[in-house]
Design a protein around this motif. Structure first.
Motif, mmCIF file in Angstrom:
data_model
loop_
_atom_site.group_PDB
_atom_site.id
_atom_site.type_symbol
_atom_site.label_atom_id
_atom_site.label_comp_id
_atom_site.label_asym_id
_atom_site.label_seq_id
_atom_site.Cartn_x
_atom_site.Cartn_y
_atom_site.Cartn_z
ATOM 1 N N GLU A 160 0.834 -1.209 0.000
ATOM 2 C CA GLU A 160 0.000 0.000 0.000
ATOM 3 C C GLU A 160 0.871 1.263 0.000
ATOM 4 O O GLU A 160 0.620 2.209 -0.748
ATOM 5 N N THR B 242 -8.633 -0.433 -0.343
ATOM 6 C CA THR B 242 -7.518 0.328 0.257
ATOM 7 C C THR B 242 -6.477 0.679 -0.808
ATOM 8 O O THR B 242 -5.851 1.731 -0.742
ATOM 9 N N TRP B 243 -6.292 -0.208 -1.793
ATOM 10 C CA TRP B 243 -5.317 0.102 -2.862
ATOM 11 C C TRP B 243 -5.752 1.341 -3.633
ATOM 12 O O TRP B 243 -4.939 2.218 -3.909
#
Lengths: 206, 198
Positions: free
Chosen positions: A134, B160-161
């Motif tokens: 991320e 979330t990416w």
């Protein structure tokens, strides 16, 4: 009574403004526009209260000659000058008020915001570490968007600005849209709680 | 050289001096900026709201009903009187209540329906599919009534990416906007002030 009146006012005006949206009668629209004006007027008075508080705080420091009182005097002088010039000579073209804004306030504001470039870059240098997938994604996206916004990006390859534009207009925009929908749902639920008197934090503790 | 350019250059340098460390020149400019900004907002608010929406309707158009927001506005000054501070809550309640009432339909239209409509408009292209997947997975990430495990957890993870891409893009964009402001100030200092560049 001290809490009941504000809660009632909140309910009446909130419910009316909500209901009005579904009643397109001219009287309803007129009342809606009047309430919007009222809100703006009261909002300006909240600004005046803030300004009065600011003046009181600075005056107190100057009168008591507290540490750094000279700076407070500068703040008061700046405020007074703008108010006096604004009301005395007006705010239109070729007025001293606009001259002060263009030659003092605007350059200072722009410089203050440009200072953030240094602090954000410094924070990014310390904080940006590709520790996870991320974090790497965030780092890569930021790098591509930054390169895509400057001529250097185009010098490397035309793919860089193209990719930057694609990121901004497709995945980034879509995630922002998801956030907007979430914020919208939150706004609706909070607004309903306020109108119905469940959410009362705006009344303070006492 | 014009006096305005000279003053603007001096104040710009005063603020840039903070890059070295906090100093009297920076504090002077900082306080001057805050004071002037408050004065500017007061004058603009008076000219754009108080005069056309309060004074003119009451004294020129005879709309007596506008005395009510005037009085409610004055109630705000009860913040300075601890015994009567509750009066200011009535004014705050009106702003918050009416604001909440206005916000509900406006939000449904602008932030929910319009966004959903735009998301589902173009499934024929790859970008359209990516947009749909991104919106759906981002929303899944913010759905906390179901535990983020199994297929739902995987969906939320994809969300979330996309969020990371959004944060990265926003960060990059913000830095570049600040950099362009910095370039503007440098152009002013080196061009208008020192005449080193044209």
């Amino acid at each position: 009574m001290q809490r009941a009146i504000p809660i009632t006012v909140c309910f009446v005006f909130g419910f009316f403004m909500l209901l009005q949206f579904f009643v397109p009668h001219k009287l309803s629209v007129l009342a809606y526009e009047n309430v919007l004006d009222w809100m703006q007027i009261i909002f300006v008075f909240t600004l005046l209260v803030g300004a009065a508080s600011y003046i009181r705080l600075n005056t107190k420091k100057v009168v008591q000659t507290q540490a750094g009182w000279g700076y407070n005097l500068v703040a008061l002088a700046g405020l007074s000058l703008m108010v006096i010039l604004g009301f005395w000579k007006g705010t239109g073209e070729n007025t001293p008020f606009l001259w002060m804004f263009n030659n003092l306030q605007a350059p200072m504001q722009a410089t203050m915001f440009s200072l953030l470039a240094f602090f954000v870059a410094s924070a990014a240098y310390r904080g940006f570490r590709a520790r996870s997938w991320e974090a790497t994604l965030l780092l890569l996206t930021a790098t591509v968007v930054m390169l895509g916004r400057v001529p250097l990006g185009n010098l490397i390859s035309h793919w860089v600005p193209d990719t930057a534009n694609w990121i901004l207009s497709v995945p980034s925009m879509a995630a922002k849209r998801g956030l907007y929908i979430g914020i919208g749902l939150g706004t609706i639920s909070t607004s309903l709680r306020i109108i119905l008197g469940i959410e009362r934090t705006y009344l303070g503790r006492r | 050289m014009q006096i305005g350019t000279l003053i603007a250059a001096f104040l710009t340098l005063c603020i840039f001096s903070f890059l070295y460390k906090d100093n009297p020149f920076y504090k002077f400019a900082e306080h001057l900026l805050v004071g002037m900004s408050v004065g500017y907002i007061l004058v603009i608010a008076f000219n754009t709201t108080v005069t056309p929406k309060l004074i003119n309707p009451i004294f020129q158009e005879g709309k007596i009903v506008y005395i009510i927001p005037g009085i409610l506005g004055l109630f705000m000054f009860a913040r300075f009187l601890p015994k009567y501070v509750w009066l200011s809550r009535i004014s705050i309640a009106l702003i918050i209540g009416a604001g909440a009432g206005v916000a509900i339909p406006a939000t449904i239209q602008a932030k929910i329906l319009a966004q959903m409509q735009a998301t589902m408009i173009d499934f024929a292209t790859v970008d359209g599919i990516i947009i749909f997947v991104a919106v759906a997975t981002t929303l899944a990430y913010f759905f906390f009534s179901k535990e983020h495990k199994g297929w739902f957890g995987a969906t939320a993870r994809v969300g979330t990416w996309f969020l990371m891409i959004f944060f990265g893009a926003t960060f990059g964009y913000t830095i570049m906007s600040r950099i362009s402001l910095l370039i503007g100030r440098m152009q002013f200092l080196l061009g208008d002030f020192l005449h080193v560049i044209k």
